[in-house]
Design a protein around this motif. Structure first.
Motif, PDB file in Angstrom:
ATOM      1  N   ALA A 122       0.828  -1.211   0.000  1.00 17.33           N
ATOM      2  CA  ALA A 122       0.000   0.000   0.000  1.00 17.33           C
ATOM      3  C   ALA A 122       0.859   1.257   0.000  1.00 17.33           C
ATOM      4  O   ALA A 122       0.456   2.290  -0.534  1.00 17.33           O
ATOM      5  CB  ALA A 122      -0.921  -0.004   1.213  1.00 17.33           C
ATOM      6  N   THR A 176       3.558   1.465  -1.631  1.00 17.42           N
ATOM      7  CA  THR A 176       4.269   1.356  -2.927  1.00 17.42           C
ATOM      8  C   THR A 176       5.761   1.124  -2.736  1.00 17.42           C
ATOM      9  O   THR A 176       6.562   1.470  -3.605  1.00 17.42           O
ATOM     10  CB  THR A 176       4.045   2.598  -3.827  1.00 17.42           C
ATOM     11  OG1 THR A 176       4.659   3.746  -3.227  1.00 17.42           O
ATOM     12  CG2 THR A 176       2.568   2.851  -4.076  1.00 17.42           C
ATOM     13  N   ARG A 227     -10.329   6.067  -0.174  1.00 20.00           N
ATOM     14  CA  ARG A 227      -9.008   6.124  -0.819  1.00 20.00           C
ATOM     15  C   ARG A 227      -9.068   5.660  -2.276  1.00 20.00           C
ATOM     16  O   ARG A 227      -8.149   5.900  -3.052  1.00 20.00           O
ATOM     17  CB  ARG A 227      -7.984   5.284  -0.040  1.00 20.00           C
ATOM     18  CG  ARG A 227      -8.115   3.794  -0.183  1.00 20.00           C
ATOM     19  CD  ARG A 227      -7.143   3.071   0.745  1.00 20.00           C
ATOM     20  NE  ARG A 227      -5.778   3.452   0.488  1.00 20.00           N
ATOM     21  CZ  ARG A 227      -4.938   2.738  -0.276  1.00 20.00           C
ATOM     22  NH1 ARG A 227      -5.376   1.636  -0.859  1.00 20.00           N
ATOM     23  NH2 ARG A 227      -3.688   3.134  -0.440  1.00 20.00           N
ATOM     24  N   TYR A 228     -10.180   4.956  -2.670  1.00 22.94           N
ATOM     25  CA  TYR A 228     -10.310   4.509  -4.055  1.00 22.94           C
ATOM     26  C   TYR A 228     -11.114   5.482  -4.916  1.00 22.94           C
ATOM     27  O   TYR A 228     -11.199   5.316  -6.129  1.00 22.94           O
ATOM     28  CB  TYR A 228     -10.966   3.121  -4.099  1.00 22.94           C
ATOM     29  CG  TYR A 228     -10.178   2.067  -3.373  1.00 22.94           C
ATOM     30  CD1 TYR A 228     -10.640   1.510  -2.194  1.00 22.94           C
ATOM     31  CD2 TYR A 228      -8.949   1.651  -3.872  1.00 22.94           C
ATOM     32  CE1 TYR A 228      -9.903   0.554  -1.512  1.00 22.94           C
ATOM     33  CE2 TYR A 228      -8.203   0.686  -3.193  1.00 22.94           C
ATOM     34  CZ  TYR A 228      -8.680   0.146  -2.023  1.00 22.94           C
ATOM     35  OH  TYR A 228      -7.946  -0.798  -1.353  1.00 22.94           O
ATOM     36  N   PHE A 281      -4.831  11.691  -3.858  1.00 21.72           N
ATOM     37  CA  PHE A 281      -3.725  10.744  -3.946  1.00 21.72           C
ATOM     38  C   PHE A 281      -2.524  11.217  -3.126  1.00 21.72           C
ATOM     39  O   PHE A 281      -1.793  10.407  -2.540  1.00 21.72           O
ATOM     40  CB  PHE A 281      -3.297  10.560  -5.402  1.00 21.72           C
ATOM     41  CG  PHE A 281      -4.193   9.648  -6.192  1.00 21.72           C
ATOM     42  CD1 PHE A 281      -4.634   9.997  -7.456  1.00 21.72           C
ATOM     43  CD2 PHE A 281      -4.596   8.420  -5.668  1.00 21.72           C
ATOM     44  CE1 PHE A 281      -5.445   9.151  -8.193  1.00 21.72           C
ATOM     45  CE2 PHE A 281      -5.413   7.576  -6.390  1.00 21.72           C
ATOM     46  CZ  PHE A 281      -5.847   7.952  -7.656  1.00 21.72           C
ATOM     47  N   ASP A 322      -3.101  10.507   0.490  1.00 16.70           N
ATOM     48  CA  ASP A 322      -3.050   9.069   0.728  1.00 16.70           C
ATOM     49  C   ASP A 322      -1.648   8.485   0.504  1.00 16.70           C
ATOM     50  O   ASP A 322      -1.439   7.291   0.681  1.00 16.70           O
ATOM     51  CB  ASP A 322      -4.048   8.362  -0.192  1.00 16.70           C
ATOM     52  CG  ASP A 322      -4.407   6.989   0.325  1.00 16.70           C
ATOM     53  OD1 ASP A 322      -4.528   6.819   1.550  1.00 16.70           O
ATOM     54  OD2 ASP A 322      -4.542   6.076  -0.506  1.00 16.70           O
ATOM     55  N   ASN A 331      -0.213   7.831  -2.254  1.00 16.61           N
ATOM     56  CA  ASN A 331      -0.298   6.813  -3.302  1.00 16.61           C
ATOM     57  C   ASN A 331       0.535   7.276  -4.498  1.00 16.61           C
ATOM     58  O   ASN A 331       0.036   7.888  -5.438  1.00 16.61           O
ATOM     59  CB  ASN A 331      -1.768   6.607  -3.703  1.00 16.61           C
ATOM     60  CG  ASN A 331      -1.944   5.397  -4.594  1.00 16.61           C
ATOM     61  OD1 ASN A 331      -1.012   4.957  -5.267  1.00 16.61           O
ATOM     62  ND2 ASN A 331      -3.147   4.861  -4.611  1.00 16.61           N
ATOM     63  N   GLU A 343      -0.602   5.917  -8.324  1.00 16.44           N
ATOM     64  CA  GLU A 343      -1.706   6.585  -9.020  1.00 16.44           C
ATOM     65  C   GLU A 343      -1.485   8.096  -9.121  1.00 16.44           C
ATOM     66  O   GLU A 343      -1.964   8.738 -10.056  1.00 16.44           O
ATOM     67  CB  GLU A 343      -3.021   6.287  -8.294  1.00 16.44           C
ATOM     68  CG  GLU A 343      -3.464   4.851  -8.374  1.00 16.44           C
ATOM     69  CD  GLU A 343      -3.702   4.402  -9.803  1.00 16.44           C
ATOM     70  OE1 GLU A 343      -3.547   3.215 -10.080  1.00 16.44           O
ATOM     71  OE2 GLU A 343      -4.026   5.256 -10.659  1.00 16.44           O
TER      72      GLU A 343
END
Length: 657
Positions: A92, A94, A238-239, A271, A274, A276, A279
């Motif tokens: 998660a 990355t 988060r999605y 993003f 989060d 991330n 993404e």
């Protein structure tokens, strides 16, 4: 009012869902304080899973705590579950190398324990990681292993559609959209049959992504918005930015750039919060493309530079390709062709390494293997027909392998022939370039020899003759009596003219002896000329100024240097002849300035003389020659003058790159 009431109701439901999740997490935290052993490890793993969606560092911390507790029990299955939780937390975040390391440890333990479901779970997670890193062949290998195990052993009906959806994602990245929709539709039907809202939401979003690639933008927007609403209702915020990114791309493609820009910014913000990186990198690339639509080249390039840096750090191969491609286009649109070309070369090299494996034989073998295993399960009661099908598949495979081998052999022969022909062409090109260079050098040498010969002839013949004339004039002056002043003055004028001619001759020889004239050489000759003028004119103050930041090594051609020198010389001489007539005894000033801008040398010669009306004066050969020289310099001579206020001569010489 109905619309406002609906919005309020949805907001309340979302808040309640989030509260329910928080209550579940609080309950787990409370229970964990009273547990130990296997129960505690299971609770800690579940807490880590919940934190994956809200706080990644906490998810990793609880997973590590689960590992410490599992070591107290000495139960291998608990070790495996804790390693899997740690790997999922790193995944998660990355941090894929760490995730693969802990997944591999879990895989080894489950293999020794013959835990088929545990093996399938780990294979599925490894497939996700390799997919995100761009290793599609390895990703599919893990997914098909997981699918085979789940198909034979799974008690959870949602595991098979989960893997089917993951396989569809890999094929989507390779552009096989018929395969993509096939796997997604299989997954969606199974999720609906199982009444799994989360599975339906995820698969709906994936179908929206496929519609986006098929350029069915209206459908893509509809599926993506439905999926975004589903994630909000489920509390998996988060999605949501995944879906917002798809909507932004679709709106941008439909020409709704303003709408797309706002949605991109919202997705980037989510993003970023989060952490991330995967993404976020993809969304930055899409946002940069959106900004190019507004011709905001510098901002788009900055976004792409950020995306490219992260893609290289995190080994996001496919995003590195996308960023390089769009960066090359951005530089080209901005007009920077050199950077566009170099970025394009980097793009080609990266594309070859990324997609070489996409259509390899291994993928077809994995697909055939999975299809064969599926046929074996579905037709287990029809052994004879199954045997016939296997024989037919083997024949087809052998034919495919034969054709692939033949194609590979023909490709290798063609490549070798192409390489040989390319080498031959390169050698011929080098030979032609060498011949051209030799001819050019020989021509330049001949021209230089010719210049040297002419300059020697001018110096030895005409120069010596002019020197003899000056000497003869000086001898005649000594023979004159006091009453012959008029003749003496005439001889002085002839002598001065001859000396001036010698100086002009020396300047010409100086220019002919050089193929190029540096700015330092030109300034030196001008300084000598200005000093001569100052000495010859008693009431004249001549200022010669040059910008200090001009590069002294800047090179003019010999013709350019002479033309520049002659224009300044002629302008000064004209001022001496005409500007100060009838103003004897007064202080006269003249200024010669050379300034340099980014694109031009700016030259200006001014005086405070009598001036004249341009419309009332016939311009002579001197000015005409100055204008022709300026034209040869790709410039235009501008002459301005007013009675009683002096005269100005201005021209600009372009700076060569």
């Amino acid at each position: 009012m109905k619309r406002q009431g609906l919005i309020f109701l949805l907001a309340v439901l979302t808040i309640l869902k989030c509260c329910a999740q928080q209550e579940k997490l609080d309950s787990l935290l409370k229970v964990s304080k009273t547990q130990n052993g296997e129960l505690l490890v299971g609770t800690l793993n579940e807490i880590s899973w919940y934190y994956r969606n809200i706080h990644l560092d906490s998810a990793l911390a609880y997973a590590r705590t689960a590992l410490l507790e599992s070591k107290k029990t000495d139960q291998k299955k608990l070790y495996a579950s804790a390693y899997n939780s740690i790997a999922s937390a790193y995944q998660a975040k990355t941090e894929y190398d760490s995730a693969i390391y802990y997944h591999s440890k879990s895989l080894s333990i489950n293999y020794l324990r013959a835990d088929s479901i545990g093996l399938a779970d780990t294979h599925n997670n490894l497939g996700i990681i390799e997919d995100e890193r761009g290793n599609f062949e390895t990703s599919l290998e893990h997914y098909f292993k997981a699918l085979g195990i789940y198909g034979n052993n799974a008690t959870d009906p949602d595991l098979i559609p989960m893997v089917l959806g993951n396989i569809g994602i890999v094929y989507k990245k390779q552009g096989e959209y018929a395969m993509v929709l096939d796997y997604y539709q299989q997954a969606l039907e199974l999720y609906k049959r199982n009444k799994n809202a989360f599975g339906v939401t995820v698969t709906t979003g994936n179908i929206g992504s496929a519609m986006l690639r098929l350029k069915r933008f209206e459908d893509a927007i509809g599926y993506s918005l439905d999926a975004a609403e589903g994630y909000k209702k489920l509390g998996y915020n988060r999605y949501v930015p995944y879906m917002l990114n798809n909507v932004a791309v679709a709106e941008d493609s439909l020409g709704q750039h303003g709408k797309a820009e706002k949605i991109y910014l919202e997705a980037i913000e989510m993003f970023t919060i989060d952490n991330n990186d995967y993404e976020l990198t993809n969304t930055r690339i899409g946002f940069a493309k959106n900004q190019l639509g507004f011709k905001r080249y510098d901002f788009a390039i900055a976004q792409l530079a950020l995306a490219l840096e992260v893609a290289r750090q995190k080994d996001f191969k496919e995003f590195e390709v996308n960023a390089l491609q769009l960066l090359s286009e951005a530089y080209y649109q901005k007009g920077n062709t050199d950077l566009a070309y170099s970025t394009g070369k980097a793009l080609i090299a990266k594309k070859d390494s990324l997609f070489q494996m996409a259509k390899t034989k291994a993928i077809f073998e994995l697909e055939a293997k999975y299809r064969a295993e599926k046929k074996e399960k579905e037709l287990s009661e029809q052994q004879l027909q199954l045997a016939q099908n296997r024989l037919e598949i083997n024949k087809k495979n052998n034919l495919i392998y034969g054709l692939l081998s033949l194609a590979l052999l023909l490709g290798l022969i063609g490549y070798l022939f192409y390489g040989q022909q390319r080498l031959k062409n390169r050698q011929l090109l080098k030979e032609n370039e060498l011949k051209t260079a030799l001819v050019h050098i020989e021509t330049q040498n001949r021209l230089q020899d010719q210049r040297l010969r002419i300059s020697r002839d001018l110096h030895d013949n005409i120069g010596s003759q002019l020197t003899f004339i000056i000497s003869s004039i000086d001898t005649l002056k000594y023979g004159l009596t006091n009453g012959e002043d008029k003749i003496g003055n005439k001889l002085n004028e002839i002598g001065m003219f001859t000396k001036t001619t010698i100086n002009e001759l020396r300047d010409t020889i100086w220019a002919m002896n050089k193929e190029n004239i540096t700015f330092e050489d030109l300034q030196y000759r001008l300084n000598i000329f200005m000093a001569t003028v100052n000495r010859a004119s008693e009431h004249l103050k001549l200022d010669f100024t040059v910008d200090s930041d001009i590069d002294p090594t800047y090179s003019f051609t010999a013709e350019e240097g002479v033309n520049l020198y002659r224009i300044i010389q002629e302008a000064v001489n004209n001022a001496l002849k005409y500007a100060f007539v009838d103003r004897e005894g007064l202080d006269h000033t003249m200024e010669v300035c050379i300034h340099k801008t980014m694109d031009f040398f700016h030259v200006e010669v001014t005086d405070n003389g009598v001036g004249f009306e341009l419309s009332e004066v016939t311009l002579g050969n001197g000015l005409s020659n100055m204008q022709k020289r300026a034209k040869d310099l790709k410039s235009e001579l501008r002459l301005t003058s007013m009675l009683g206020q002096g005269t100005s001569v201005v021209f600009n010489v372009p700076v060569r790159e």
